[in-house]
Design a protein around this motif. Structure first.
Motif, PDB file in Angstrom:
ATOM      1  N   PRO A 326       8.181 -10.728  -3.442  1.00  0.00           N
ATOM      2  CA  PRO A 326       7.558 -10.859  -4.761  1.00  0.00           C
ATOM      3  C   PRO A 326       6.058 -10.632  -4.808  1.00  0.00           C
ATOM      4  CG  PRO A 326       8.292 -12.993  -3.911  1.00  0.00           C
ATOM      5  CD  PRO A 326       8.861 -11.961  -3.009  1.00  0.00           C
ATOM      6  N   ASN A 327       5.397 -10.514  -3.643  1.00  0.00           N
ATOM      7  CA  ASN A 327       3.964 -10.162  -3.705  1.00  0.00           C
ATOM      8  C   ASN A 327       3.727  -8.690  -3.371  1.00  0.00           C
ATOM      9  OD1 ASN A 327       4.318 -10.260  -0.864  1.00  0.00           O
ATOM     10  ND2 ASN A 327       2.184 -10.906  -0.555  1.00  0.00           N
ATOM     11  N   PHE A 328       4.819  -7.908  -3.313  1.00  0.00           N
ATOM     12  CA  PHE A 328       4.738  -6.465  -3.074  1.00  0.00           C
ATOM     13  C   PHE A 328       5.108  -5.775  -4.385  1.00  0.00           C
ATOM     14  CE2 PHE A 328       6.322  -2.322  -1.523  1.00  0.00           C
ATOM     15  CZ  PHE A 328       5.280  -1.959  -0.685  1.00  0.00           C
ATOM     16  N   HIS A 329       4.194  -4.949  -4.891  1.00  0.00           N
ATOM     17  CA  HIS A 329       4.342  -4.360  -6.218  1.00  0.00           C
ATOM     18  C   HIS A 329       4.300  -2.842  -6.131  1.00  0.00           C
ATOM     19  CE1 HIS A 329       3.487  -8.330  -8.143  1.00  0.00           C
ATOM     20  NE2 HIS A 329       2.865  -8.506  -6.980  1.00  0.00           N
ATOM     21  N   PHE A 330       4.971  -2.190  -7.090  1.00  0.00           N
ATOM     22  CA  PHE A 330       5.043  -0.734  -7.138  1.00  0.00           C
ATOM     23  C   PHE A 330       4.305  -0.202  -8.364  1.00  0.00           C
ATOM     24  CE2 PHE A 330       8.800  -1.848  -4.671  1.00  0.00           C
ATOM     25  CZ  PHE A 330       8.845  -0.872  -3.681  1.00  0.00           C
ATOM     26  N   ALA A 331       3.641   0.939  -8.196  1.00  0.00           N
ATOM     27  CA  ALA A 331       3.146   1.749  -9.309  1.00  0.00           C
ATOM     28  C   ALA A 331       3.336   3.195  -8.868  1.00  0.00           C
ATOM     29  CB  ALA A 331       1.690   1.450  -9.628  1.00  0.00           C
ATOM     30  N   VAL A 332       4.559   3.679  -9.058  1.00  0.00           N
ATOM     31  CA  VAL A 332       4.966   4.986  -8.534  1.00  0.00           C
ATOM     32  C   VAL A 332       5.734   5.734  -9.612  1.00  0.00           C
ATOM     33  CG1 VAL A 332       6.263   6.198  -6.741  1.00  0.00           C
ATOM     34  CG2 VAL A 332       5.216   3.968  -6.227  1.00  0.00           C
ATOM     35  N   SER A 333       5.339   6.968  -9.897  1.00  0.00           N
ATOM     36  CA  SER A 333       6.111   7.731 -10.872  1.00  0.00           C
ATOM     37  C   SER A 333       5.649   9.174 -10.894  1.00  0.00           C
ATOM     38  CB  SER A 333       5.955   7.142 -12.284  1.00  0.00           C
ATOM     39  OG  SER A 333       4.709   7.492 -12.860  1.00  0.00           O
ATOM     40  N   HIS A 334       6.513  10.016 -11.464  1.00  0.00           N
ATOM     41  CA  HIS A 334       6.076  11.296 -12.004  1.00  0.00           C
ATOM     42  C   HIS A 334       5.365  10.963 -13.323  1.00  0.00           C
ATOM     43  CE1 HIS A 334       5.846  15.487 -12.539  1.00  0.00           C
ATOM     44  NE2 HIS A 334       6.877  15.657 -13.344  1.00  0.00           N
ATOM     45  N   SER A 335       4.691  11.917 -13.918  1.00  0.00           N
ATOM     46  CA  SER A 335       3.939  11.685 -15.166  1.00  0.00           C
ATOM     47  C   SER A 335       2.837  10.652 -14.998  1.00  0.00           C
ATOM     48  CB  SER A 335       4.885  11.268 -16.312  1.00  0.00           C
ATOM     49  OG  SER A 335       5.776  12.298 -16.628  1.00  0.00           O
ATOM     50  N   GLY A 336       2.291  10.549 -13.795  1.00  0.00           N
ATOM     51  CA  GLY A 336       1.222   9.589 -13.568  1.00  0.00           C
ATOM     52  C   GLY A 336      -0.013   9.869 -14.404  1.00  0.00           C
TER      53      GLY A 336
END
Length: 368
Positions: A326-336
């Motif tokens: 729960p302290n590991f977060h994602f911000a990953v995508s196409h259309s960044g």
């Protein structure tokens, strides 16, 4: 509430998340394996849009991303990275039907779009060759445009650093130490070890590898994107153009940025992993651009860049915390380019303990 965070990656997402975290009072270390904006963010068409994106929640997320760009550009004096000049698109054959469906779909969502005649399109882009345009059914999306990623990243990182963040360059993550369902320490190639209450994965095409270091499997289907940058050309081109044989937009100092899916497919990979783009494919793209803008006669391609698009396997973003860590977060995508400010702010808020499930639930890592 997390008091400190390590953000891995200093592209559009990493810069946006870092700026939001520091604005919210966190102590931040931004870790970049190379140079800021030196990866995908430095080799992107960076079209800001929500044109035909599905499902509806994803469309709405992109619309919110476009609005976040407008707000920031309006709030920063002399901001020069945001260009909301519109997008013109037309198609041939079977693809015309797909374009009609796209326009009908976005209109149903309340998104701004309309059909133009040739004469109306020429009033917007007078240097287009009339013979290259259909008589009608030219789609116009007036609120779309593009960003210049590097100046935006510079602005966001400068804000973060001025608020106390540390930017670490040329020092890739080599290991994540986890125990008790928490990431405890981030190990860097230099030997440095960073402890933090939250770790945010903004590693773009390397997001899957970073997730693996945390013991998580993030399925990715990254693709290559090839961009060609022209010499300065004396044409009046101010919008994003999606024509049947070329996509283009201005790129500053009189240059144009050119792209087409066919150029992406032309990339060759040697036995040593070196990427090359055949000059014949680049010349065809330049010729197609010249057929649109006759004023490009004599133009050359000054450089070609091959980027890697980070695309999760189902095409949708991966955003927010991982239940298992729960302290590991994602911000990953196409259309960044479209999503970075809005989605990055949501991820930053959640990293600091403010649950964003109402918006982020469709984009959780656990859906895989």
């Amino acid at each position: 509430m997390a008091a400190s965070a390590v953000v891995v990656g200093a592209g559009l997402y990493g810069a946006a998340v870092s700026a939001s975290l520091t604005r919210r009072g966190a102590r931040v270390v931004v870790v970049e394996a190379g140079a800021p904006a030196g990866g995908t963010s430095g080799a992107t068409f960076s079209w800001t849009n929500s044109c035909g994106k599905q499902p509806r929640a994803y469309h709405d997320l992109n619309v919110a991303g476009m609005e976040a760009h407008r707000r920031l550009a309006a709030a920063v004096p002399d901001s020069d990275w945001y260009h909301e000049s519109g997008n013109l698109a037309w198609a041939e054959g079977a693809r015309l039907g797909a374009l009609r469906d796209k326009v009908a779909g976005v209109l149903n969502y309340g998104y701004e779009a309309r059909w133009l005649s040739r004469a109306e399109a020429l009033r917007l882009e007078p240097d287009l060759d009339p013979a290259a345009l259909p008589a009608d059914e030219i789609a116009y999306f007036p609120r779309e445009g593009w960003i210049e990623p590097t100046p935006l990243i510079a602005h966001l990182l400068a804000n973060a650093v001025s608020a106390g963040a540390e930017l670490v360059r040329n020092d890739p993550v080599t290991h994540l130490e986890t125990s008790g369902g928490t990431v405890r320490t981030v190990h860097l190639a230099s030997g440095r070890r960073l402890s933090a209450d939250a770790v945010v994965n903004c590693a773009g095409p390397q997001a899957g590898r970073l997730a693996e270091l945390a013991g998580l499997t993030l399925p990715m289907r990254n693709t290559r994107g090839v961009l060609a940058y022209t010499s300065p050309v004396a044409v009046s081109a101010s919008r994003v153009i999606h024509a049947p044989h070329v996509h283009l937009r201005p790129d500053g100092a009189g240059r144009l940025l050119l792209h087409t899916p066919e150029l992406d497919e032309a990339v060759r990979v040697s036995d040593t992993g070196e990427l090359t783009v055949p000059s014949s494919a680049v010349e065809r793209l330049l010729e197609a651009s010249g057929a649109l803008y006759p004023g490009m006669k004599g133009a050359t391609v000054e450089s070609v860049r091959v980027g890697e698009r980070p695309i999760p396997s189902d095409g949708l973003p991966v955003l927010g915390r991982a239940v298992e860590l729960p302290n590991f977060h994602f911000a990953v995508s196409h259309s960044g380019a479209t999503l970075c400010l809005h989605a990055g702010d949501l991820v930053a808020a959640e990293a600091l303990g403010d649950d964003q499930s109402e918006t982020l639930s469709p984009y959780r890592f656990e859906r895989f």
